[in-house]
Design a protein around this motif. Sequence first.
Motif, PDB file in Angstrom:
ATOM      1  N   ALA A   1       0.830  -1.207   0.000  1.00 53.51           N
ATOM      2  CA  ALA A   1       0.000   0.000   0.000  1.00 53.51           C
ATOM      3  C   ALA A   1       0.862   1.254   0.000  1.00 53.51           C
ATOM      4  O   ALA A   1       0.590   2.217  -0.733  1.00 53.51           O
ATOM      5  CB  ALA A   1      -0.939  -0.004   1.213  1.00 53.51           C
ATOM      6  N   ALA A   2       1.920   1.248   0.813  1.00 50.94           N
ATOM      7  CA  ALA A   2       2.808   2.420   0.859  1.00 50.94           C
ATOM      8  C   ALA A   2       3.470   2.652  -0.489  1.00 50.94           C
ATOM      9  O   ALA A   2       3.575   3.795  -0.967  1.00 50.94           O
ATOM     10  CB  ALA A   2       3.856   2.218   1.949  1.00 50.94           C
ATOM     11  N   LEU A   3       3.930   1.573  -1.139  1.00 53.70           N
ATOM     12  CA  LEU A   3       4.579   1.707  -2.441  1.00 53.70           C
ATOM     13  C   LEU A   3       3.611   2.226  -3.501  1.00 53.70           C
ATOM     14  O   LEU A   3       3.956   3.117  -4.294  1.00 53.70           O
ATOM     15  CB  LEU A   3       5.153   0.353  -2.882  1.00 53.70           C
ATOM     16  N   LEU A   4       2.406   1.670  -3.524  1.00 55.77           N
ATOM     17  CA  LEU A   4       1.453   2.051  -4.570  1.00 55.77           C
ATOM     18  C   LEU A   4       0.969   3.488  -4.382  1.00 55.77           C
ATOM     19  O   LEU A   4       0.888   4.264  -5.348  1.00 55.77           O
ATOM     20  CB  LEU A   4       0.273   1.086  -4.574  1.00 55.77           C
ATOM     21  N   VAL A   5       0.634   3.859  -3.151  1.00 62.76           N
ATOM     22  CA  VAL A   5       0.132   5.217  -2.905  1.00 62.76           C
ATOM     23  C   VAL A   5       1.231   6.241  -3.179  1.00 62.76           C
ATOM     24  O   VAL A   5       1.026   7.227  -3.907  1.00 62.76           O
ATOM     25  CB  VAL A   5      -0.396   5.346  -1.470  1.00 62.76           C
ATOM     26  N   ALA A   6       2.413   6.002  -2.598  1.00 64.91           N
ATOM     27  CA  ALA A   6       3.508   6.947  -2.799  1.00 64.91           C
ATOM     28  C   ALA A   6       3.985   6.932  -4.247  1.00 64.91           C
ATOM     29  O   ALA A   6       4.281   7.985  -4.823  1.00 64.91           O
ATOM     30  CB  ALA A   6       4.661   6.621  -1.855  1.00 64.91           C
ATOM     31  N   GLY A   7       4.050   5.741  -4.850  1.00 64.48           N
ATOM     32  CA  GLY A   7       4.523   5.645  -6.230  1.00 64.48           C
ATOM     33  C   GLY A   7       3.643   6.375  -7.207  1.00 64.48           C
ATOM     34  O   GLY A   7       4.128   7.084  -8.107  1.00 64.48           O
ATOM     35  N   SER A   8       2.321   6.244  -7.050  1.00 59.80           N
ATOM     36  CA  SER A   8       1.402   6.951  -7.952  1.00 59.80           C
ATOM     37  C   SER A   8       1.464   8.459  -7.733  1.00 59.80           C
ATOM     38  O   SER A   8       1.332   9.239  -8.676  1.00 59.80           O
ATOM     39  CB  SER A   8      -0.019   6.438  -7.743  1.00 59.80           C
ATOM     40  N   THR A   9       1.702   8.860  -6.499  1.00 61.76           N
ATOM     41  CA  THR A   9       1.793  10.295  -6.194  1.00 61.76           C
ATOM     42  C   THR A   9       3.082  10.905  -6.733  1.00 61.76           C
ATOM     43  O   THR A   9       3.084  12.061  -7.191  1.00 61.76           O
ATOM     44  CB  THR A   9       1.723  10.520  -4.675  1.00 61.76           C
ATOM     45  N   LEU A  10       4.154  10.121  -6.729  1.00 55.73           N
ATOM     46  CA  LEU A  10       5.474  10.639  -7.088  1.00 55.73           C
ATOM     47  C   LEU A  10       5.797  10.555  -8.575  1.00 55.73           C
ATOM     48  O   LEU A  10       6.859  11.010  -8.995  1.00 55.73           O
ATOM     49  CB  LEU A  10       6.549   9.907  -6.274  1.00 55.73           C
ATOM     50  N   GLY A  11       4.922   9.904  -9.362  1.00 56.26           N
ATOM     51  CA  GLY A  11       5.149   9.940 -10.806  1.00 56.26           C
ATOM     52  C   GLY A  11       5.358   8.624 -11.506  1.00 56.26           C
ATOM     53  O   GLY A  11       5.741   8.598 -12.684  1.00 56.26           O
ATOM     54  N   GLY A  12       5.143   7.481 -10.835  1.00 58.36           N
ATOM     55  CA  GLY A  12       5.251   6.197 -11.503  1.00 58.36           C
ATOM     56  C   GLY A  12       6.688   5.771 -11.732  1.00 58.36           C
ATOM     57  O   GLY A  12       7.632   6.337 -11.172  1.00 58.36           O
ATOM     58  N   PRO A  13       6.907   4.757 -12.586  1.00 56.24           N
ATOM     59  CA  PRO A  13       8.255   4.194 -12.758  1.00 56.24           C
ATOM     60  C   PRO A  13       9.274   5.169 -13.339  1.00 56.24           C
ATOM     61  O   PRO A  13      10.479   4.960 -13.189  1.00 56.24           O
ATOM     62  CB  PRO A  13       8.020   3.005 -13.697  1.00 56.24           C
ATOM     63  N   GLN A  14       8.828   6.215 -14.011  1.00 58.27           N
ATOM     64  CA  GLN A  14       9.758   7.190 -14.588  1.00 58.27           C
ATOM     65  C   GLN A  14      10.000   8.376 -13.664  1.00 58.27           C
ATOM     66  O   GLN A  14      10.416   9.442 -14.105  1.00 58.27           O
ATOM     67  CB  GLN A  14       9.202   7.674 -15.940  1.00 58.27           C
ATOM     68  N   MET A  15       9.764   8.203 -12.378  1.00 59.70           N
ATOM     69  CA  MET A  15       9.919   9.290 -11.414  1.00 59.70           C
ATOM     70  C   MET A  15      11.378   9.747 -11.322  1.00 59.70           C
ATOM     71  O   MET A  15      12.303   9.036 -11.712  1.00 59.70           O
ATOM     72  CB  MET A  15       9.419   8.844 -10.034  1.00 59.70           C
TER      73      MET A  15
END
Length: 538
Positions: free
Chosen positions: A176-190
């Motif tokens: 959950a932490a990875l998905l929420v933060a990852g989507s907020t921070l810009g995905g795999p190309q962050m």
Amino acid sequence: MRAAAAIFLSRAAGFLRESITGYYFGLGVWADVYSIAMRMPNLLQNLLGDQALSASFIPFYSRMLAEKREDKARRFAGAVLGLLIIAAGALAVAGVVFAERLVKLTAPGFRNDAALVAVGALPADRFALTVQQVRVLFPMAGLLVLSAWALAVLNSHRRFFLPYFAPVLWNVAIIAALLVAGSTLGGPQMTVEAKNKLLYAAAWGALAGGFLQLAVQLPTVFRLLHGLQVSISTRVEGVREALAAFGPVVAGRGAMQLSGYLDFVLASLAAAGASGALRFGMTLFLLPVSIFATSVAVTELPEMSRLSGDEARLRRLEVAWRQISFLGLPAAVGFLAFGWLVVGVVFQHGNFGLADQLLVTLVLAGFTVGLLPATTSRLLQNLFYSFHETRYPARLAVLRMVVSVGGGGLLMYWLDRFIVNAWLPAGRGGHELHLGAVGLALGASAGAWVELALLARGARRRLPALVLPWGAVGRMTALALGAAALAGGLWWLAAGSNRWLVSALVLGGFVVAYLGGAALLRFPEMRAWLGRLRQSSN
């Protein structure tokens, strides 16, 4: 079978967690940090909890329950809990305070990263990121140690599903932490800074998950104990004996954990990506170890501890060995034959490319060479533990560490000269990766075989009537090889098709061929696993 089902769910959640990690980080700087940081606090968990606590706690607690001494068992459990709270709490605080020194010691290859970042050789400082992670993760490890105490109590009462399902919550919190933060921070190309923040979010998710893993078990534990009186007294019956047994087990587990830590220390000295490859390969390798070996071994230890006759113990050992081998051996053959497909299905997406896939496949193969001893050694350890003999397995664990780290280190330095990308089509490999992690995996397998051989020799000296079922192991191996040949033919016929379809066809065909052959040949282990399945559904 309930234990196997719970462990499967936990490992499936772990697979999803690692797959998402690979999606965002691939192999490289951030995967290295994630691997080292998550590994370090686990030393505390594995030293004081898990097998060490089970081996010293369960035999005494189970014997008290069998003798109808529930009040003494409850006082014993409360005293062990009190001592664990003090030990785990002190070590967790020490981990937070001395995080920087610990990272210098356990990841020496990261110490010069700031200079490499300054000249553009690395995108981020792995040392600083790892220190940040460790300061959050050490308190998590303290919670997981207490969770292992709850597991030992529940196992002694033959409650196996809940304690092995509880890690699902730990995995879910990280996911959950990875998905929420990852989507907020810009995905795999962050950006680089965003990936640094994502690592920190994962650490806080792990801490929350540790709390959940403990909390979900406590209501059932308190109900089974009919209340709990926590103390730190060593005068409670069984505590001193358990501590005497606990010391050698901790030494043995310490040697095993030190071996794993030294692997990651060495990996930090290898080319970037080695630590991540080691972690991803180990995640796959541990699936059959956990589901087929641990699920059987955890049920056998309390039962062996209740038995008084050597013949009965040997019979249980043989039956358990055959049951573990029945599913562990085809897993080994499948990983060696179709590891490329397995790694692709689990990890190949986002930032995880072809070079990453090839390196993790080779690391998985290195670990798989030692899958048989990894899945059966614990049964022989249980045999010693049932006699309250913990020193001999501890000595062998030290020897295993010497073989694993010494051999693996030499192989790593030799193999790290070779570049994975050279084996792939030009322009399709992605960032440069080296083979050093494969040597560490092969060293771990060599150590596992040495430990199994010496455990078997020691067990035969204690119980001369011991005969391990190698004939049955040979028949299972032959069947697994035949099933692999049929599945390999399907792979050849489906070449060029969609990779998901090919993977489903080949891996599914392998499983069907093996289980179908076992049914036709009337393997008794097939009936035993079906019996476990029926029993768990009732």
